[in-house]
Design a protein around this motif. Sequence first.
Motif, PDB file in Angstrom:
ATOM      1  N   LEU A   3      -1.861   9.670  53.666  1.00 55.34           N
ATOM      2  CA  LEU A   3      -2.631   9.021  52.607  1.00 55.34           C
ATOM      3  C   LEU A   3      -4.115   8.958  52.926  1.00 55.34           C
ATOM      4  O   LEU A   3      -4.953   9.128  52.026  1.00 55.34           O
ATOM      5  N   PHE A   4      -4.473   8.699  54.176  1.00 54.09           N
ATOM      6  CA  PHE A   4      -5.899   8.673  54.531  1.00 54.09           C
ATOM      7  C   PHE A   4      -6.547  10.026  54.249  1.00 54.09           C
ATOM      8  O   PHE A   4      -7.665  10.093  53.727  1.00 54.09           O
ATOM      9  N   VAL A   5      -5.866  11.105  54.604  1.00 50.46           N
ATOM     10  CA  VAL A   5      -6.418  12.442  54.386  1.00 50.46           C
ATOM     11  C   VAL A   5      -6.466  12.771  52.889  1.00 50.46           C
ATOM     12  O   VAL A   5      -7.425  13.368  52.402  1.00 50.46           O
ATOM     13  N   GLU A   6      -5.437  12.367  52.164  1.00 51.77           N
ATOM     14  CA  GLU A   6      -5.370  12.675  50.728  1.00 51.77           C
ATOM     15  C   GLU A   6      -6.344  11.841  49.907  1.00 51.77           C
ATOM     16  O   GLU A   6      -7.022  12.364  49.015  1.00 51.77           O
ATOM     17  N   LYS A   7      -6.463  10.543  50.212  1.00 46.87           N
ATOM     18  CA  LYS A   7      -7.208   9.626  49.349  1.00 46.87           C
ATOM     19  C   LYS A   7      -8.483   9.075  49.967  1.00 46.87           C
ATOM     20  O   LYS A   7      -9.329   8.522  49.258  1.00 46.87           O
ATOM     21  N   GLY A   8      -8.625   9.185  51.286  1.00 48.42           N
ATOM     22  CA  GLY A   8      -9.740   8.557  51.965  1.00 48.42           C
ATOM     23  C   GLY A   8      -9.358   7.177  52.467  1.00 48.42           C
ATOM     24  O   GLY A   8      -8.330   6.620  52.086  1.00 48.42           O
ATOM     25  N   PHE A   9     -10.212   6.613  53.310  1.00 43.09           N
ATOM     26  CA  PHE A   9      -9.895   5.312  53.896  1.00 43.09           C
ATOM     27  C   PHE A   9      -9.986   4.191  52.861  1.00 43.09           C
ATOM     28  O   PHE A   9      -9.074   3.379  52.735  1.00 43.09           O
ATOM     29  N   ALA A  10     -11.088   4.146  52.140  1.00 44.19           N
ATOM     30  CA  ALA A  10     -11.312   3.041  51.202  1.00 44.19           C
ATOM     31  C   ALA A  10     -10.240   2.988  50.111  1.00 44.19           C
ATOM     32  O   ALA A  10      -9.784   1.910  49.724  1.00 44.19           O
ATOM     33  N   ALA A  11      -9.820   4.142  49.628  1.00 44.70           N
ATOM     34  CA  ALA A  11      -8.898   4.178  48.488  1.00 44.70           C
ATOM     35  C   ALA A  11      -7.437   3.998  48.887  1.00 44.70           C
ATOM     36  O   ALA A  11      -6.582   3.782  48.028  1.00 44.70           O
ATOM     37  N   THR A  12      -7.130   4.086  50.164  1.00 41.98           N
ATOM     38  CA  THR A  12      -5.745   3.932  50.621  1.00 41.98           C
ATOM     39  C   THR A  12      -5.421   2.455  50.782  1.00 41.98           C
ATOM     40  O   THR A  12      -6.157   1.725  51.456  1.00 41.98           O
ATOM     41  N   ARG A  13      -4.337   2.011  50.180  1.00 42.82           N
ATOM     42  CA  ARG A  13      -3.916   0.616  50.280  1.00 42.82           C
ATOM     43  C   ARG A  13      -2.731   0.484  51.241  1.00 42.82           C
ATOM     44  O   ARG A  13      -1.892   1.378  51.329  1.00 42.82           O
ATOM     45  N   ALA A  14      -2.688  -0.629  51.926  1.00 46.17           N
ATOM     46  CA  ALA A  14      -1.632  -0.854  52.919  1.00 46.17           C
ATOM     47  C   ALA A  14      -0.252  -0.757  52.290  1.00 46.17           C
ATOM     48  O   ALA A  14       0.682  -0.210  52.889  1.00 46.17           O
ATOM     49  N   GLU A  15      -0.099  -1.302  51.070  1.00 47.69           N
ATOM     50  CA  GLU A  15       1.213  -1.254  50.433  1.00 47.69           C
ATOM     51  C   GLU A  15       1.660   0.169  50.117  1.00 47.69           C
ATOM     52  O   GLU A  15       2.858   0.475  50.119  1.00 47.69           O
ATOM     53  N   GLU A  16       0.696   1.060  49.880  1.00 45.23           N
ATOM     54  CA  GLU A  16       1.042   2.461  49.643  1.00 45.23           C
ATOM     55  C   GLU A  16       1.585   3.103  50.916  1.00 45.23           C
ATOM     56  O   GLU A  16       2.548   3.880  50.867  1.00 45.23           O
ATOM     57  N   VAL A  17       0.952   2.784  52.038  1.00 44.69           N
ATOM     58  CA  VAL A  17       1.412   3.321  53.319  1.00 44.69           C
ATOM     59  C   VAL A  17       2.824   2.827  53.606  1.00 44.69           C
ATOM     60  O   VAL A  17       3.712   3.589  53.992  1.00 44.69           O
ATOM     61  N   ALA A  18       3.031   1.522  53.408  1.00 49.42           N
ATOM     62  CA  ALA A  18       4.345   0.939  53.660  1.00 49.42           C
ATOM     63  C   ALA A  18       5.415   1.576  52.772  1.00 49.42           C
ATOM     64  O   ALA A  18       6.510   1.912  53.241  1.00 49.42           O
ATOM     65  N   LYS A  19       5.092   1.752  51.504  1.00 49.64           N
ATOM     66  CA  LYS A  19       6.057   2.346  50.571  1.00 49.64           C
ATOM     67  C   LYS A  19       6.411   3.764  50.985  1.00 49.64           C
ATOM     68  O   LYS A  19       7.590   4.153  50.964  1.00 49.64           O
ATOM     69  N   LEU A  20       5.410   4.568  51.359  1.00 50.84           N
ATOM     70  CA  LEU A  20       5.663   5.944  51.766  1.00 50.84           C
ATOM     71  C   LEU A  20       6.512   5.990  53.034  1.00 50.84           C
ATOM     72  O   LEU A  20       7.337   6.887  53.208  1.00 50.84           O
ATOM     73  N   ALA A  21       6.322   5.010  53.910  1.00 47.12           N
ATOM     74  CA  ALA A  21       7.097   4.952  55.150  1.00 47.12           C
ATOM     75  C   ALA A  21       8.469   4.321  54.945  1.00 47.12           C
ATOM     76  O   ALA A  21       9.295   4.310  55.869  1.00 47.12           O
TER      77      ALA A  21
END
Length: 228
Positions: free
Chosen positions: A36-54
């Motif tokens: 997600l960081f690579v796809e969206k950047g740091f600012a646009a990536t939300r913690a809940e998105e990371v958790a959901k993907l994992a």
Amino acid sequence: MPTLPTLCDIASSARAKRERRKDARPGELLAAALELFVEKGFAATRAEEVAKLAGVSKGTLFLYFSSKEELFKAVVRENISGRFSEWSAELETFEGNSADLLRYCMTAWWERVGSTKASGISKLMMSEAGNFPELAAFYQEEVVKPGNDLIRRVLQRGVDSGEFRQLNVEYGVYLLLAPMMFLALWRHSLGPCVAGNGELDPIAYLNTHIDNLLLGLTVRTPAAPNAS
């Protein structure tokens, strides 16, 4: 006749599976965060998105990483800065000449970092460092400085052995970094858009750059005068 598992056996197996799953979670979170960081950047990536993907809850993510900034630092360490000790050891034990070492370092960088999602971290930092000075300082200390030091050692090895001419090694580092950073940016911007139409072969590009670089670096023995 096979013995049926007891309730204790079933419970034990379930606990073992939960433990394996728990042990795997940090790696799964780091992989999802990198994506997600690579796809969206740091600012646009939300913690809940990371958790959901994992496949975990946001609360679970924060059990392992106290903030999104700490998660990003862990991603950098997992994919880049945590590997400098290994790369430094390779440099120390390399048995070829310095020209071969230079070529090996640049092509190995592409194979291990440049061609992977991890190279997108460089693009992210170039575009967002100004908005996140703490992360920029972290990246400078853990990636830029040790990376530059490795390249500096390759160049200094060649100078000390008499293979390379005397040069400003501090700025010579950027001669090697330039094509690497270009490839990292290209891979995560125009590269995917030009497949089959002006597509770039990264290894051919690196080898062409290295060939020309060595023409300027390598000390050449003057030709002997023709006998009269």
